[in-house]
Scaffold this active site. Structure first.
Site, mmCIF file in Angstrom:
data_model
loop_
_atom_site.group_PDB
_atom_site.id
_atom_site.type_symbol
_atom_site.label_atom_id
_atom_site.label_comp_id
_atom_site.label_asym_id
_atom_site.label_seq_id
_atom_site.Cartn_x
_atom_site.Cartn_y
_atom_site.Cartn_z
ATOM 1 N N LYS A 58 26.334 -91.966 21.288
ATOM 2 C CA LYS A 58 27.215 -92.819 20.589
ATOM 3 C C LYS A 58 28.562 -92.425 20.182
ATOM 4 O O LYS A 58 29.655 -93.087 20.044
ATOM 5 C CB LYS A 58 26.554 -92.752 19.216
ATOM 6 C CG LYS A 58 26.514 -91.753 17.970
ATOM 7 C CD LYS A 58 25.756 -92.280 16.753
ATOM 8 C CE LYS A 58 26.152 -91.083 15.733
ATOM 9 N NZ LYS A 58 27.479 -90.836 15.411
ATOM 10 N N CYS A 78 23.860 -88.070 18.657
ATOM 11 C CA CYS A 78 25.194 -87.689 18.749
ATOM 12 C C CYS A 78 26.007 -88.051 20.138
ATOM 13 O O CYS A 78 26.936 -89.059 19.888
ATOM 14 C CB CYS A 78 25.705 -86.178 18.397
ATOM 15 S SG CYS A 78 25.141 -85.600 16.994
#
Length: 459
Positions: free
Chosen positions: A273, A270
């Site tokens: 990116k 998470c």
């Protein structure tokens, strides 16, 4: 309510299993036949505490099924959750190919009103693209089914995803104000009603604001981590203890204690990116998010801090040196190795000539797979990795212990055994599990993150 979940990764599988636990009839779709066969055989493709029991219970009750049948999945659910992956593209933007493929499949097969929910983490404006993809894919243009696209981002922590879903601190839902959107609002309100009995946890907003909220939340948390890591590196230089600093600033209610722990960098699926994707979105609108650019740069640098401490202690040429590494997953209670700090550390050590014995309570199988890919073109380096059977086994003959992941099982080791197994009583602690003063009194040289000055002074 009849629910379809498209994608059986972390988000999709947890969402589907937990909604089934609440009494819904859930159909989980995935294009990966191997994964579906595993789930139908009673297996779980990911490590997530509590998930296996919920899946087994609801499969047995007939409320949870797994299939690769796209047409059946669209026919089943009045609410269609898109929970597929959005990996970073080459330019850092979120790759929406799987999201839009799911949307097209819904458009091809839908025959009545559907609420299409973007559960995947997606950039602002994705709901519009999903809406367009569904419209374009509808084969019967004259009698096209009505639908509404809703944004319902997830806020699940790996390792605590089931608990987070069943006891959410907030539920964010974005709907439009069209008649179809109002119908979707009613259906989503009914779906999430069990979570709002004690008090209202749902935050209703427009679709774009809901999409933005997910990225903003993860970007804020990543920023706090990188901020503390920069302060920790400075604390090492000026002679301060970052743990004392953390308590001092965290006591301010405007700041709080969460996500202020210094360490060797964040990873996972998470934060890395999502920070990149939000930066990419900003550039598309001629904005430069200077803070987030720095957050990413600091984190990339922080992943080298442990390796740099080893080099500072032993020299740049580590040939003939052997190290024990505890913790491989990017965080505890998961086997996820994506963007894990351990991968950067191992690259530094092995490419400097060292050998390593590594151990993780859960991620050993995933580590074998990932590290084989990391060192696919460096067989000599990969051959210098030994996968230990337990934490003590990893210590044998090592110059030092390096701790990368803060598993609970590492918090209270037998220091006498540890000292006996190591060549020298030396610990590099990337998560500050122990108190420097205690370690010095036990005869260890202890190098943490932002806590090393005391150990150096008394070594």
């Amino acid at each position: 309510m009849k629910i379809t979940i498209i994608g059986t990764g972390y988000v999709g599988l947890v969402t589907g299993a937990c909604l089934a636990e609440l009494g819904n009839d859930v159909f989980c779709l995935d294009v990966d036949q191997r994964k579906i066969d595993m789930l139908n055989g009673g297996g779980i493709p990911i490590h997530e505490p509590g998930l296996e029991d919920i899946v087994a219970r609801n499969r047995a009750a007939g409320r949870l099924q797994f299939s690769t049948d796209v047409a059946a999945s669209v026919a089943h659910g009045d609410v269609q959750f898109i929970a597929v992956g959005t990996p970073p593209d080459e330019d850092g933007s979120a790759d929406l190919q799987y999201v839009l493929a799911a949307a097209r499949n819904i458009g091809i097969h839908m025959r009545g009103f559907k609420v299409i929910v973007d559960k995947s983490t997606v950039p602002v404006g994705t709901a519009d693209k999903v809406h367009a993809a569904v419209l374009a894919a509808q084969t019967d243009k004259s009698g096209a089914a009505v639908f509404s696209v809703v944004s319902n981002p997830e806020f699940l922590k790996e390792g605590a995803a089931v608990e987070d879903f069943m006891r959410p601190d907030r539920i964010v839902i974005g709907c439009d104000d069209t008649p179809a959107g109002q119908q979707a609002h009613s259906m989503m309100k009914a779906l999430y009603a069990p979570f709002n009995r004690n008090h209202e946890r749902t935050y209703w907003m427009d679709v774009r604001s809901a999409e933005f909220t997910k990225y903003a939340a993860n970007a804020m948390l990543a920023t706090r981590i990188s901020f503390m890591n920069e302060l920790a590196n400075l604390a090492d230089r000026v002679g301060a203890d970052i743990e004392a600093v953390r308590h001092g600033i965290g006591s301010d209610p405007r700041i709080g204690h969460s996500f202020l722990y210094a360490g060797c960098g964040y990873g996972g699926s998470c934060f890395p990116k999502d920070v990149q994707a939000l930066e990419r979105t900003a550039r598309a609108y001629d904005q430069d998010l200077l803070i987030l650019r720095a957050v990413e740069q600091v984190n990339n640098r922080q992943k080298h801090v442990l390796g740099n401490k080893v080099v500072a202690r032993f020299g740049e040429n580590l040939s003939g040196k052997h190290f024990a590494v505890w913790g491989l997953a990017f965080k505890p209670n998961t086997d996820d190795m994506r963007e894990a700090s351990s991968r950067v550390l191992l690259g530094q050590l092995l490419r400097s000539g060292a050998s390593v014995a590594i151990y993780d309570p859960v991620a050993m199988a995933e580590a074998r797979r990932v590290l084989a890919l990391d060192f696919a073109n460096e067989p000599d380096a990969f051959a210098r990795i030994r996968f230990a059977d337990n934490p003590t086994d990893a210590l044998t003959g090592a110059e030092a212990l390096i701790i990368v992941t803060e598993w609970k099982a590492f918090r209270s080791p037998d220091f006498k055994v540890l000292k006996k197994q190591l060549k020298a009583p030396l610990i590099f602690d990337g998560r500050n599990l122990f108190e420097p003063q205690t370690m010095m009194e036990a005869g260890f040289e202890y190098l943490g993150i932002g806590r090393s000055v005391l150990s150096r002074a008394n070594a």
